[in-house]
Design a protein around this motif. Structure first.
Motif, PDB file in Angstrom:
ATOM      1  N   LEU A  44       0.846  -1.235   0.048  1.00  0.00           N
ATOM      2  CA  LEU A  44      -0.027  -0.068  -0.001  1.00  0.00           C
ATOM      3  C   LEU A  44       0.852   1.361   0.154  1.00  0.00           C
ATOM      4  O   LEU A  44       2.217   1.244   0.371  1.00  0.00           O
ATOM      5  N   ILE A  45       0.225   2.286  -0.485  1.00  0.00           N
ATOM      6  CA  ILE A  45       1.063   3.491  -0.320  1.00  0.00           C
ATOM      7  C   ILE A  45       1.499   4.051   0.671  1.00  0.00           C
ATOM      8  O   ILE A  45       0.603   3.845   1.936  1.00  0.00           O
ATOM      9  N   GLY A  46       2.765   4.548   1.156  1.00  0.00           N
ATOM     10  CA  GLY A  46       2.919   4.936   2.584  1.00  0.00           C
ATOM     11  C   GLY A  46       4.053   5.926   2.607  1.00  0.00           C
ATOM     12  O   GLY A  46       5.021   5.735   1.873  1.00  0.00           O
ATOM     13  N   SER A  47       4.646   6.024   3.895  1.00  0.00           N
ATOM     14  CA  SER A  47       5.711   6.801   4.264  1.00  0.00           C
ATOM     15  C   SER A  47       5.679   7.212   5.474  1.00  0.00           C
ATOM     16  O   SER A  47       4.691   7.117   6.471  1.00  0.00           O
ATOM     17  N   PHE A  48       7.125   7.241   6.109  1.00  0.00           N
ATOM     18  CA  PHE A  48       7.139   7.730   7.570  1.00  0.00           C
ATOM     19  C   PHE A  48       6.740   8.961   7.780  1.00  0.00           C
ATOM     20  O   PHE A  48       6.723   9.977   6.907  1.00  0.00           O
ATOM     21  N   VAL A  62       1.123  12.024   1.876  1.00  0.00           N
ATOM     22  CA  VAL A  62       1.441  10.653   1.283  1.00  0.00           C
ATOM     23  C   VAL A  62       0.404  10.541   0.103  1.00  0.00           C
ATOM     24  O   VAL A  62       0.750   9.866  -1.108  1.00  0.00           O
ATOM     25  N   LEU A  63      -0.957  10.916   0.289  1.00  0.00           N
ATOM     26  CA  LEU A  63      -1.860  10.759  -0.925  1.00  0.00           C
ATOM     27  C   LEU A  63      -1.405  11.607  -1.693  1.00  0.00           C
ATOM     28  O   LEU A  63      -1.586  11.096  -3.167  1.00  0.00           O
ATOM     29  N   LYS A  64      -1.303  12.787  -1.694  1.00  0.00           N
ATOM     30  CA  LYS A  64      -0.690  13.677  -2.768  1.00  0.00           C
ATOM     31  C   LYS A  64       0.288  13.378  -3.544  1.00  0.00           C
ATOM     32  O   LYS A  64       0.641  13.211  -4.748  1.00  0.00           O
ATOM     33  N   GLN A  65       1.389  12.793  -2.651  1.00  0.00           N
ATOM     34  CA  GLN A  65       2.625  12.316  -3.476  1.00  0.00           C
ATOM     35  C   GLN A  65       2.399  11.201  -4.351  1.00  0.00           C
ATOM     36  O   GLN A  65       3.060  11.294  -5.422  1.00  0.00           O
ATOM     37  N   PHE A  66       1.496  10.213  -4.189  1.00  0.00           N
ATOM     38  CA  PHE A  66       1.272   8.987  -4.928  1.00  0.00           C
ATOM     39  C   PHE A  66       0.270   9.483  -6.002  1.00  0.00           C
ATOM     40  O   PHE A  66       0.075   8.542  -7.015  1.00  0.00           O
ATOM     41  N   THR A  67      -0.655  10.390  -5.701  1.00  0.00           N
ATOM     42  CA  THR A  67      -1.946  10.301  -6.545  1.00  0.00           C
ATOM     43  C   THR A  67      -2.072  11.787  -7.329  1.00  0.00           C
ATOM     44  O   THR A  67      -2.857  11.705  -8.335  1.00  0.00           O
ATOM     45  N   GLY A  68      -1.441  12.786  -6.700  1.00  0.00           N
ATOM     46  CA  GLY A  68      -1.590  14.046  -7.148  1.00  0.00           C
ATOM     47  C   GLY A  68      -2.835  14.723  -6.749  1.00  0.00           C
ATOM     48  O   GLY A  68      -3.162  15.809  -7.034  1.00  0.00           O
ATOM     49  N   LEU A  69      -3.668  13.974  -5.561  1.00  0.00           N
ATOM     50  CA  LEU A  69      -4.931  14.555  -5.282  1.00  0.00           C
ATOM     51  C   LEU A  69      -4.538  14.989  -3.762  1.00  0.00           C
ATOM     52  O   LEU A  69      -3.916  14.281  -2.967  1.00  0.00           O
TER      53      LEU A  69
END
Length: 231
Positions: A44-48, A62-69
């Motif tokens: 799943l997408i994620g980050s510290f 995290v959400l914007k980094q992977f989806t642009g949203l």
């Protein structure tokens, strides 16, 4: 003053749902890890969480980094804290879940991070306890879909009742009764019938509708809950 207690790592994981209208399938966003442990495996997408960063800020990042949203549905779902859940160290994971429209995903942004959609029944094996996260997210989606208009977060702005019904079929994992679903959905008075049709699947076509979000928010303030526990 600073604490001398040993530190643990805190991560944000995001379970992102999307719905494919053409395939009538509920999808999940996953990416291939680029670092060890589990480099090359699906996650799943994620980050510290960064130092000084609020949890909600980290989830949005995290959400914007992977989806642009960033202006989409996003809520905290669960915390995973088993000390041995990650071989890389003692990592606490704060799981969030999000619902986005499939076509809203910024493809270049997702591809940059190796992220892609998978139908729920074709998911690859995920790292760590991310498979458990998906199962929990599905349970939450089914439960919430009965009382909150979450399905509309997954559809385009304009849709037909058959398209809406097939979405809920995918969420519930079974075929709902057409007549009961239509009756329940129209009784909510949250759908606006438009004076145009979708004729992509038949000459007669089906009337398009849109969700009245303002009406729902007005009712929600009064404690209103949807009743979509359709048999």
């Amino acid at each position: 003053m600073t604490y001398s207690h040993p530190k643990l790592l805190v991560a944000i994981d995001c379970l992102v749902f999307g719905y494919d209208l053409s395939e009538e399938s509920l999808n999940i966003l996953a990416f291939q890890r680029k670092v060890e442990p589990y480099a090359g495996d699906w996650s799943l997408i994620g980050s510290f969480i960064n130092e000084g960063e609020d949890m909600s800020q980290a989830a949005r990042r995290v959400l914007k980094q992977f989806t642009g949203l960033d202006d989409v549905f996003l809520e905290q779902l669960h915390v995973y804290g088993n000390a041995d859940r990650d071989p890389g160290g003692h990592v606490l994971s704060i799981l969030h879940w999000s619902l986005i429209k499939l076509d809203d995903l910024h493809k270049e942004t997702a591809e940059k991070h190796g992220a892609r959609w998978f139908p729920i029944d074709q998911m690859p094996e995920l790292v760590l306890d991310h498979g458990d996260m998906v199962q929990l997210g599905m349970q939450k989606l089914v439960t919430n879909a009965k009382t909150r208009p979450l399905g509309f977060e997954l559809l385009p702005e304009e849709f037909t009742l058959p398209q809406l019904k097939r979405l809920y079929d995918a969420i519930y994992g079974r075929q709902l009764d057409d007549r009961n679903f239509r009756k329940r959905m129209l009784s909510t008075e949250l759908l606006e019938k438009l004076d145009k049709k979708d004729k992509s699947t038949s000459k007669k076509g089906a009337f398009l509708h849109k969700f009245n979000k303002e009406k729902y928010e007005e009712l929600a303030e009064k404690g209103y809950l949807l009743d979509l526990d359709v048999k």
